[in-house]
Scaffold this motif. Structure first.
Motif, PDB file in Angstrom:
ATOM      1  N   LEU A  12      18.636 -29.610   4.446  1.00 22.28           N
ATOM      2  CA  LEU A  12      17.726 -31.022   4.842  1.00 22.28           C
ATOM      3  C   LEU A  12      17.486 -30.817   6.397  1.00 22.28           C
ATOM      4  CD1 LEU A  12      16.182 -33.237   3.986  1.00 22.28           C
ATOM      5  CD2 LEU A  12      18.398 -34.493   4.141  1.00 22.28           C
ATOM      6  N   ARG A  13      18.649 -30.397   6.924  1.00 24.74           N
ATOM      7  CA  ARG A  13      18.284 -30.217   8.370  1.00 24.74           C
ATOM      8  C   ARG A  13      17.561 -29.171   8.964  1.00 24.74           C
ATOM      9  NH1 ARG A  13      22.812 -28.596  11.887  1.00 24.74           N
ATOM     10  NH2 ARG A  13      21.251 -29.156  13.356  1.00 24.74           N
ATOM     11  N   LEU A  14      17.257 -28.169   8.165  1.00 25.34           N
ATOM     12  CA  LEU A  14      16.491 -27.130   8.451  1.00 25.34           C
ATOM     13  C   LEU A  14      14.965 -27.388   8.351  1.00 25.34           C
ATOM     14  CD1 LEU A  14      18.109 -23.996   6.847  1.00 25.34           C
ATOM     15  CD2 LEU A  14      17.912 -24.354   9.487  1.00 25.34           C
ATOM     16  N   LEU A  49      -0.011 -27.712   5.041  1.00 17.96           N
ATOM     17  CA  LEU A  49       1.291 -27.247   5.684  1.00 17.96           C
ATOM     18  C   LEU A  49       1.963 -28.495   5.931  1.00 17.96           C
ATOM     19  CD1 LEU A  49       2.887 -25.357   6.872  1.00 17.96           C
ATOM     20  CD2 LEU A  49       2.082 -25.487   9.094  1.00 17.96           C
ATOM     21  N   HIS A  50       1.463 -29.610   6.475  1.00 19.68           N
ATOM     22  CA  HIS A  50       2.326 -30.978   6.678  1.00 19.68           C
ATOM     23  C   HIS A  50       2.727 -31.365   5.507  1.00 19.68           C
ATOM     24  CE1 HIS A  50       3.502 -34.693   7.969  1.00 19.68           C
ATOM     25  NE2 HIS A  50       2.415 -35.382   7.298  1.00 19.68           N
ATOM     26  N   GLY A  51       1.763 -31.398   4.298  1.00 20.18           N
ATOM     27  CA  GLY A  51       2.107 -31.868   2.809  1.00 20.18           C
ATOM     28  C   GLY A  51       3.338 -31.244   2.297  1.00 20.18           C
ATOM     29  N   PHE A  52       3.083 -29.716   2.468  1.00 17.04           N
ATOM     30  CA  PHE A  52       4.173 -28.921   1.800  1.00 17.04           C
ATOM     31  C   PHE A  52       5.619 -29.172   2.720  1.00 17.04           C
ATOM     32  CE2 PHE A  52       6.908 -24.894   2.132  1.00 17.04           C
ATOM     33  CZ  PHE A  52       6.819 -24.689   0.881  1.00 17.04           C
ATOM     34  N   LEU A  53       5.717 -29.321   4.013  1.00 15.24           N
ATOM     35  CA  LEU A  53       6.805 -29.588   4.596  1.00 15.24           C
ATOM     36  C   LEU A  53       7.417 -30.996   4.078  1.00 15.24           C
ATOM     37  CD1 LEU A  53       6.324 -28.550   8.123  1.00 15.24           C
ATOM     38  CD2 LEU A  53       7.642 -27.427   6.463  1.00 15.24           C
ATOM     39  N   PHE A  54       6.606 -32.074   3.895  1.00 18.61           N
ATOM     40  CA  PHE A  54       7.009 -33.318   3.281  1.00 18.61           C
ATOM     41  C   PHE A  54       7.457 -33.320   2.050  1.00 18.61           C
ATOM     42  CE2 PHE A  54       6.364 -37.364   1.702  1.00 18.61           C
ATOM     43  CZ  PHE A  54       7.200 -38.191   2.738  1.00 18.61           C
ATOM     44  N   VAL A  55       6.891 -32.553   1.255  1.00 16.56           N
ATOM     45  CA  VAL A  55       7.237 -32.429  -0.338  1.00 16.56           C
ATOM     46  C   VAL A  55       8.694 -31.746  -0.160  1.00 16.56           C
ATOM     47  CG1 VAL A  55       6.985 -31.440  -2.586  1.00 16.56           C
ATOM     48  CG2 VAL A  55       5.207 -32.776  -1.403  1.00 16.56           C
ATOM     49  N   VAL A  56       8.958 -30.788   0.675  1.00 12.51           N
ATOM     50  CA  VAL A  56      10.170 -30.027   0.586  1.00 12.51           C
ATOM     51  C   VAL A  56      11.203 -30.774   1.063  1.00 12.51           C
ATOM     52  CG1 VAL A  56      11.314 -28.138   1.832  1.00 12.51           C
ATOM     53  CG2 VAL A  56       9.102 -27.515   0.693  1.00 12.51           C
ATOM     54  N   TYR A  57      10.797 -31.633   2.178  1.00 13.49           N
ATOM     55  CA  TYR A  57      11.873 -32.693   3.006  1.00 13.49           C
ATOM     56  C   TYR A  57      12.508 -33.376   1.559  1.00 13.49           C
ATOM     57  CZ  TYR A  57      13.774 -36.152   5.936  1.00 13.49           C
ATOM     58  OH  TYR A  57      14.629 -37.056   6.324  1.00 13.49           O
ATOM     59  N   ALA A  58      11.424 -34.066   0.987  1.00 13.92           N
ATOM     60  CA  ALA A  58      11.764 -35.133   0.084  1.00 13.92           C
ATOM     61  C   ALA A  58      12.568 -34.699  -1.146  1.00 13.92           C
ATOM     62  CB  ALA A  58      10.402 -35.593  -0.705  1.00 13.92           C
ATOM     63  N   VAL A  59      12.323 -33.319  -1.524  1.00 10.73           N
ATOM     64  CA  VAL A  59      13.092 -32.554  -2.725  1.00 10.73           C
ATOM     65  C   VAL A  59      14.445 -32.321  -2.075  1.00 10.73           C
ATOM     66  CG1 VAL A  59      13.435 -30.496  -3.932  1.00 10.73           C
ATOM     67  CG2 VAL A  59      11.168 -31.451  -3.910  1.00 10.73           C
ATOM     68  N   PHE A  60      14.560 -31.985  -0.799  1.00 13.67           N
ATOM     69  CA  PHE A  60      15.949 -31.843  -0.301  1.00 13.67           C
ATOM     70  C   PHE A  60      16.801 -32.904  -0.287  1.00 13.67           C
ATOM     71  CE2 PHE A  60      14.875 -27.205   1.893  1.00 13.67           C
ATOM     72  CZ  PHE A  60      14.900 -26.840   0.543  1.00 13.67           C
ATOM     73  N   LEU A  61      15.867 -34.075  -0.015  1.00 11.50           N
ATOM     74  CA  LEU A  61      16.627 -35.355   0.338  1.00 11.50           C
ATOM     75  C   LEU A  61      17.203 -35.828  -0.853  1.00 11.50           C
ATOM     76  CD1 LEU A  61      17.422 -37.999   2.141  1.00 11.50           C
ATOM     77  CD2 LEU A  61      14.828 -38.676   1.626  1.00 11.50           C
ATOM     78  N   PHE A  77      16.450 -44.906   4.260  1.00 13.35           N
ATOM     79  CA  PHE A  77      16.379 -44.892   5.840  1.00 13.35           C
ATOM     80  C   PHE A  77      15.878 -43.286   6.398  1.00 13.35           C
ATOM     81  CE2 PHE A  77      18.586 -43.598   9.733  1.00 13.35           C
ATOM     82  CZ  PHE A  77      17.803 -44.310  10.509  1.00 13.35           C
ATOM     83  N   PHE A  78      16.402 -42.293   5.439  1.00 14.50           N
ATOM     84  CA  PHE A  78      15.904 -40.967   5.833  1.00 14.50           C
ATOM     85  C   PHE A  78      14.563 -40.562   5.489  1.00 14.50           C
ATOM     86  CE2 PHE A  78      20.249 -40.354   6.939  1.00 14.50           C
ATOM     87  CZ  PHE A  78      20.377 -39.472   7.970  1.00 14.50           C
ATOM     88  N   PHE A  79      14.229 -41.341   4.216  1.00 11.54           N
ATOM     89  CA  PHE A  79      12.693 -41.248   3.932  1.00 11.54           C
ATOM     90  C   PHE A  79      11.850 -41.920   4.997  1.00 11.54           C
ATOM     91  CE2 PHE A  79       8.863 -42.313   1.487  1.00 11.54           C
ATOM     92  CZ  PHE A  79       8.592 -40.963   1.020  1.00 11.54           C
ATOM     93  N   LEU A  80      12.166 -43.136   5.375  1.00  6.38           N
ATOM     94  CA  LEU A  80      11.247 -43.515   6.329  1.00  6.38           C
ATOM     95  C   LEU A  80      11.160 -43.008   7.901  1.00  6.38           C
ATOM     96  CD1 LEU A  80       9.830 -46.287   7.170  1.00  6.38           C
ATOM     97  CD2 LEU A  80      12.111 -47.268   7.908  1.00  6.38           C
ATOM     98  N   LEU A  81      12.265 -42.184   8.089  1.00  2.00           N
ATOM     99  CA  LEU A  81      12.348 -41.263   9.196  1.00  2.00           C
ATOM    100  C   LEU A  81      11.292 -40.328   9.010  1.00  2.00           C
ATOM    101  CD1 LEU A  81      16.087 -41.132  10.392  1.00  2.00           C
ATOM    102  CD2 LEU A  81      14.288 -42.347  11.601  1.00  2.00           C
ATOM    103  N   ALA A  82      11.089 -39.679   7.811  1.00  2.00           N
ATOM    104  CA  ALA A  82      10.215 -38.591   7.609  1.00  2.00           C
ATOM    105  C   ALA A  82       8.769 -39.173   7.803  1.00  2.00           C
ATOM    106  CB  ALA A  82      10.469 -38.059   6.170  1.00  2.00           C
TER     107      ALA A  82
END
Length: 116
Positions: A12-14, A49-61, A77-82
């Motif tokens: 998730l950090r990556l 690219l932005h959408g892909f990164l957001f989806v990957v972030y959500a899956v890792f979250l 909270f972490f979703f809101l930070l994204a």
């Protein structure tokens, strides 16, 4: 916490920093570039690219939520930070602390210094 939790936090950090920078850096830059010039073809790949990164972030979250047994409030909270531009940079700082704690707990459990 175990090493799987630390690994999930690390993943998730990556993705948190690139996701945090993708909105302001890519989309705002692309939008400004398309407004001041005739370069409109950049918006679609930058948006993808932005959408892909957001989806990957959500899956890792969601993976961290499952493995670390976080409360719904912390995940929200972490979703809101994204969603907030540059919010993921603050999230990365928190995730680094959680990851360090998980690694230390895993090492302590492995060495037998913690009863668990």
């Amino acid at each position: 916490m175990d090493i799987k939790t630390a690994t999930a936090l690390h993943r998730l950090r990556l993705v948190s920093v690139p996701e945090a920078l993708s909105f302001p850096a890519l989309l705002i830059f692309g939008s400004l570039l398309s407004r001041i010039s005739d370069i409109d073809f950049l918006m679609m790949p930058l948006g993808i690219l932005h959408g892909f990164l957001f989806v990957v972030y959500a899956v890792f979250l969601l993976d961290v939520w499952n493995k670390a047994k976080w409360s719904f409030g912390r995940v929200a909270f972490f979703f809101l930070l994204a969603v907030i531009p540059f919010g993921g940079l603050y999230g990365d700082k928190l995730l680094k602390r959680y990851e360090t704690e998980a690694v230390m707990a895993s090492r302590a459990r492995r060495e037998g210094t913690v009863n668990a």
